[in-house]
Scaffold this active site. Sequence first.
Site, PDB file in Angstrom:
ATOM      1  N   SER A  24       5.945  -2.163   3.251  1.00 38.61           N
ATOM      2  CA  SER A  24       6.094  -0.801   2.750  1.00 38.61           C
ATOM      3  C   SER A  24       6.768  -0.885   1.390  1.00 38.61           C
ATOM      4  CB  SER A  24       6.914   0.020   3.756  1.00 38.61           C
ATOM      5  OG  SER A  24       7.076   1.337   3.312  1.00 38.61           O
ATOM      6  N   HIS A  51       2.048   0.756   3.552  1.00 39.15           N
ATOM      7  CA  HIS A  51       2.169   2.198   3.379  1.00 39.15           C
ATOM      8  C   HIS A  51       1.775   2.503   1.940  1.00 39.15           C
ATOM      9  CE1 HIS A  51       5.513   2.201   6.650  1.00 39.15           C
ATOM     10  NE2 HIS A  51       4.316   2.096   7.165  1.00 39.15           N
ATOM     11  N   ASP A 143       8.319   1.102  11.192  1.00 39.30           N
ATOM     12  CA  ASP A 143       6.911   0.821  11.472  1.00 39.30           C
ATOM     13  C   ASP A 143       6.711  -0.687  11.603  1.00 39.30           C
ATOM     14  OD1 ASP A 143       4.207   1.176  11.867  1.00 39.30           O
ATOM     15  OD2 ASP A 143       3.758   1.700   9.784  1.00 39.30           O
TER      16      ASP A 143
END
Length: 178
Positions: A24, A51, A143
């Site tokens: 991310s 992401h 995540d």
Amino acid sequence: KGSSSGKITRKVSEKFPIVGIGASAGGLEALEQFLGNLPENSGMAYVVIQHLDPTQKGMLPELLQRITPMKVYQATDRMSVKVNSVYVIPPNKSMSILNGVLHLFEPAESRGMRLPIDFFLRSLADDRQDLSVGVILSGMGSDGSTGLRAIKERNGIILVQDPADAKFDSMPRSAIEL
């Protein structure tokens, strides 16, 4: 004298390890370090789930192609995963894998609640069992943790970037706290 040469040929359908890499915020640098140190013929495939801003054109495949000799593809729906290749999730998609084939979906969750890394890693664990590998790199949030647990439960391999080396350490920390 044909086929009795005694050579052992590898069946095309033979399963090989697939590495799901989640990243991310701050993940590009970590991805470059990770992929830049892999051999061209590792015998594995790599799927990058990052992401991404859904409004941005996906530049990640081009950026990663500069640092790895493996071919880098932006994933498309029903794309077969090939050994010694890298696949990148496109912006604003969810992705799973079944029988070595990538499947793209419109995200069902609202933007703030999406966990695309967990979604992919859970499908990878189901698809490859003990040939699944999960890697969590720099990022915000948690995540990837649930996906890593699924891989671990199927005797796959999990790797996590050292939080001290991550630009953003909350995803690696969360993964370590499994």
